[in-house]
Design an enzyme around this catalytic site. Structure first.
Site, PDB file in Angstrom:
ATOM      1  N   HIS A 461     -19.964   5.666  -4.797  1.00 31.29           N
ATOM      2  CA  HIS A 461     -20.918   4.972  -6.596  1.00 31.29           C
ATOM      3  C   HIS A 461     -20.165   4.584  -7.606  1.00 31.29           C
ATOM      4  CE1 HIS A 461     -22.457   6.560 -10.619  1.00 31.29           C
ATOM      5  NE2 HIS A 461     -23.821   5.783  -9.956  1.00 31.29           N
ATOM      6  N   THR A 772     -25.709  -3.534   4.578  1.00 30.46           N
ATOM      7  CA  THR A 772     -24.718  -3.588   5.196  1.00 30.46           C
ATOM      8  C   THR A 772     -23.667  -2.515   4.793  1.00 30.46           C
ATOM      9  OG1 THR A 772     -23.162  -4.969   4.172  1.00 30.46           O
ATOM     10  CG2 THR A 772     -24.327  -5.621   6.199  1.00 30.46           C
ATOM     11  N   ASN A 773     -24.111  -1.581   3.995  1.00 33.92           N
ATOM     12  CA  ASN A 773     -22.925  -0.463   3.304  1.00 33.92           C
ATOM     13  C   ASN A 773     -23.634   0.131   4.395  1.00 33.92           C
ATOM     14  OD1 ASN A 773     -22.156  -1.672   1.121  1.00 33.92           O
ATOM     15  ND2 ASN A 773     -23.393  -1.278  -0.280  1.00 33.92           N
ATOM     16  N   CYS A 836     -27.222  -8.375   1.374  1.00 35.79           N
ATOM     17  CA  CYS A 836     -27.196  -7.537   0.468  1.00 35.79           C
ATOM     18  C   CYS A 836     -25.471  -6.499   0.164  1.00 35.79           C
ATOM     19  CB  CYS A 836     -28.649  -7.541  -0.161  1.00 35.79           C
ATOM     20  SG  CYS A 836     -29.308  -5.654   0.219  1.00 35.79           S
TER      21      CYS A 836
END
Length: 883
Positions: A461, A772-773, A836
């Site tokens: 985060h 892709t995270n 993204c």
């Protein structure tokens, strides 16, 4: 000797022929190709032989067996080298020794390093010493062969040879090998042979050709090792046929007379100025320079000994730059006053030097824009986008973590987001230190100079929020003991208390004690000119991850062509929205949730209106709510009391609702499109807000291109169910407002199943955007918030080559993406593809995205210039890439 494609598998160079490099660079490799180019220029080089990459492929496909007739073909080529210096391979009185090194298409950390003096044995040493050379020189050549062969071919450890050498240095009271006489050199050779015996390894074969063939086979086999294959795939270079090898006649920097080894750079590595820079070590080989066992001297030390070499090197400095269209590093040797270039590579350079070199090369007519773009590191722009710590300032290192967001930050330590807000009102610059951050901390994150967290990875985060804000951030500093009660942190024996000064370097992850000076630059002038080139030559679109009009406007200033990801959940954390959103979460039925959402809708609609106005006809991709609902509720009792009082409810009710929503593994839980399946009113409110906002600004004369993105879809039926909610509502709102324009509806591909099932999902989607995270997290089974605990160890031990949350894992995650693209286009030939996740701003990942044929990448605003430059470089380099 030729293969089926008629391309030569063995290529000889440096024999006076006037030609350009034979074959593609992918077949010759960077080092061998460059040596052939130097040969074509007529540069002073030792003659050599290239064993091309296709030959390596044949060797491996034949079960690690060289083709029939290879040794006789190689012997003929070695004989051709004889006439250059009178030495002959295998001759006992005047032997030609050779070196062997890998010549991969791009640098590969697992490739064979240099094996020197191949072709020597004890019998040749004695015969050589009885004839044309001094005994010390001959034994020195032999011991160097024994060491390099042992390390590179046999696999013996360097430390074993170091210990054997140190024993002799200590016994004879000398600092290094220059103090050893002929007898001691012979003893060192025997000591190195003993290393083989102690290591359980056979000594090198005495036959020179057998030595060379075994080294060649080792170099070829390196290509097929799992670590090499994974590293190759990680670079997106699965089409390469094999690993080329470069054989060169040895030039002896240890010979009598003016002899030594050196390197020169055609431009200054820090400033980029056109000045000759380099170092030289007399009575040495190139391996001595690399090892650093002796202190090298400036080039002037060579020119004092041999003034005639200054003019020769300066002359070739210019010729080499003109030929390669770039600044170059040249490795050379001097044997008895004669200069020979052994290797040339692109010169190392700092970010600012790289920029100056690129611009100067074009201005001097030495390179085109496309040629100059090839040799730049896109990350050099970080030096202009963010303030950096003054490199000249004295520093007191405190600890180190993961560099999550570049730039620098200097401020006084605080441990609570509320304190940041209070102190900011007094003009105090702070650095927020937390165990980890949560969405609740957004006010403090926004006002802090920098962020430091004990846990978390590069997609945590804190990291994602900081990058979006362009704020320095370091995460995963596991050595910190944090005490919130005492408001202090302890690192080893050092304690840092509230309001103590610290300085962060977000590019390296280094934390310093004290208040360090900063240097602020910008993108004006030279960087802006470079980005103009980039935009002329790239084909990949670059969008921004932006969640509000302010960030969107900044993204446009930095060159964004649209918004590729607007995270609507971030809008709910604004001070006037979070109470309403929490009211919705705490409601126990549809009626209560709908009432709270009705109050939120006008605020959300205004957010979208502001975005559409700023982007003015550019695409705006809006992701519907993604995080699990419990993330929006406070964890601390003080915050819970405050909310309960403001809403007129009990703390017990809040805690019970949190308990109901809590999950064992929330990243795989009730989030994304799953929320809309169970609470359809949430997405319905957001879609109505999007369409009404688009209709309103359209009436104002603003062009709109809205794209609605559904997160975390894993099955086509999920997207079907959501579209049954979205599509009729879109048409209904347009009819109510008497407007009509296209609205694309697509999904984020974030799960392995979605990638595997992309064909059927694509039939229901207008676009795919790779998240892709999450795709990396789910493919590896790594928690992106916790992987920082072990990933550094994985990388240190070579289990992974890089952090897959920073640079795409091309072999695994990239394989899923490739599959999804192919199947997605089969299911819907008109579908668009983007990325993204945070990889959208990583240069290597941008290059991969170009190779995969994506339409755009999307990244944090401050990474847009980097993505623009990386996209241009990808387009230029694609001309050279293997198919």
């Amino acid at each position: 000797m030729e293969n089926a494609s008629t391309e030569p598998m063995i290529v000889t160079f440096g024999l006076g022929e006037s030609s350009t490099a034979v074959g593609r660079k992918t077949d010759l490799g960077e080092k061998a190709w460059a040596m052939m180019e130097l040969a074509a220029l007529g540069a002073p080089i030792p003659p050599g032989i290239i064993l091309t990459a296709p030959l390596c492929g044949i060797y491996l496909s034949n079960g690690n067996t060289l083709p029939e007739g290879f040794e006789s073909s190689l012997a003929r080529e070695l004989e051709r080298l004889t006439g250059k210096n009178g030495r002959r391979f295998g001759d006992e009185k005047n032997p030609m020794l050779v070196s062997l090194r890998s010549s991969p298409y791009v640098p590969m950390r697992y490739a064979l390093k240099t094996v020197v003096n191949i072709g020597i044995n004890e019998e040749i040493v004695r015969g050589w010493a009885d004839g044309s050379v001094e005994a010390r020189f001959a034994w020195d050549a032999y011991r160097r062969f024994l060491r390099s062969y042992g390390e590179q071919v046999t696999g013996l450890q360097p430390e074993a040879f170091d210990e054997a050498a140190e024993d002799l240095f200590s016994r004879d009271g000398v600092e290094d090998d220059t103090g050893l006489d002929a007898e001691a050199m012979e003893e060192m050779a025997q000591a190195f042979l003993a290393v083989y015996s102690r290591g359980g390894a056979e000594p090198p074969p005495s036959d020179p050709m057998t030595q060379l063939v075994r080294a060649i086979e080792t170099g070829f086999r390196e290509w097929d090792k799992p670590a090499t294959e994974e590293y190759r795939l990680s670079l997106g270079l699965e089409g390469l046929p094999g690993n080329a090898l470069l054989i060169q006649s040895m030039v002896f920097g240890t010979a009598p007379g003016i002899s030594g080894a050196g390197r020169f750079l055609s431009r200054h590595p820090v400033t980029g100025e056109k000045t000759l820079n380099g170092k030289y070590l007399s009575a040495a080989m190139g391996t001595d320079l690399t090892a650093g066992t002796r202190m090298a001297e400036p080039l002037e030390s060579l020119f004092k000994e041999a003034p005639q070499l200054r003019e020769q090197i300066v002359d070739w400095q210019g010729k080499i730059e003109r030929h390669f269209h770039d600044a170059r590093e040249v490795h050379f040797a001097v044997e008895d006053g004669r200069l020979a270039f052994l290797l040339t590579l692109p010169a190392p350079r700092s970010g600012k030097a790289g920029l100056k070199i690129a611009l100067d090369m074009v201005d001097e007519g030495l390179a085109t824009e496309r040629q100059a773009l090839k040799h730049l590191d896109p990350l050099l722009l970080n030096e202009f986008l963010h303030p950096i710590l003054d490199p000249q300032a004295a520093k007191n290192p405190l600890t180190r973590g993961l560099p999550a967001s570049p730039g620098s930050a200097v401020g006084q330590v605080v441990f609570f987001a509320e304190q940041v807000e209070d102190l900011a009102a007094q003009g105090v610059k702070t650095i927020l230190v937390r165990h980890e951050t949560t969405p609740e901390d957004i006010g403090g994150l926004n006002l802090a100079q920098g962020i430091l967290t004990v846990t978390g990875g590069l997609t945590s985060h804190a990291a994602v929020v900081a990058r979006g804000m362009g704020k320095c951030c370091i995460v995963g500093v596991s050595g910190i003991e944090l005490n919130y009660h005492l408001q202090e942190m302890t690192i080893g024996e050092t304690t840092v208390r509230r309001l103590d000064w610290i300085s962060l370097d977000g590019s390296t992850g280094q934390v310093y004690l004290g208040q360090l000076p900063q240097i602020q630059t910008g993108l004006e002038g030279a960087p802006a000119r470079l980005l103009e080139w980039a935009d002329r030559h790239r084909t990949l679109g670059v969008r921004a991850n932006a969640d509000n009009a302010k960030d969107a406007a900044h993204a446009l200033e930095l060159g964004a062509e649209g918004i590729g990801l607007c995270r609507t959940e971030h809008m709910f954390f604004e001070i006037d929205r979070i109470p309403l959103f929490r009211k919705m979460i705490l409601a126990m039925d549809h009626v209560g949730r709908s009432a709270a959402l009705a109050d939120l809708m006008p605020l959300q609609r205004k957010d979208f209106m502001d975005l559409f106005r700023v982007m003015d006809g550019r695409p705006v991709t809006i992701r519907l709510l993604d995080p699990p609902l419990h993330e929006f509720l406070p964890r601390g009792i003080r915050s819970q009391n405050r909310i309960a009082k403001a809403m007129g409810i009990t703390v017990d009710l809040i805690q019970k609702r949190i308990e109901m929503l809590m999950e064992t593994n929330p990243m795989l839980g009730h989030r994304g499109c799953r929320l809309a399946i169970t609470y359809p009113e949430i997405y319905q409110m957001q879609v109505r807000a999007i369409v009404e906002a688009a209709c309103i600004v359209t009436k104002e004369g603003v062009a709109v291109e809205p794209e609605i993105m559904v997160p975390l879809v894993s099955t086509a039926r999920e997207l079907d169910a959501i579209r049954r909610q979205i599509d009729p509502l879109v048409q209904q709102v347009m009819a109510e407002m008497d407007e009509s324009f296209p609205i694309a509806v697509g999904t984020m591909l974030e799960t392995p199943r979605a990638a595997v099932c992309a064909r059927t999902i694509a039939r229901r989607a207008d676009f795919f955007s790779f998240g892709t995270n999450d795709l990396t997290q789910m493919s590896f089974g790594f928690s992106r918030d916790d992987a920082g605990i072990f990933l550094p160890t994985y990388i240190e031990q070579g289990i992974l080559d890089k952090d897959p949350f920073v640079e795409l894992d091309y072999a695994g995650v990239g394989g899923l993406m490739r599959m999804a693209i192919e199947m997605g286009r089969e299911g819907n030939p008109d579908i668009k593809f983007g990325i993204c996740g945070e990889h959208g701003g990583d240069p290597a990942s941008v290059r991969f995205s170009h190779r995969m044929g994506l339409d755009y990448v999307s990244c944090s605003p401050y990474r847009i210039p980097i993505a623009r430059l990386a996209a241009a470089q990808a387009a230029v380099l694609a001309e050279e890439d293997p198919p």
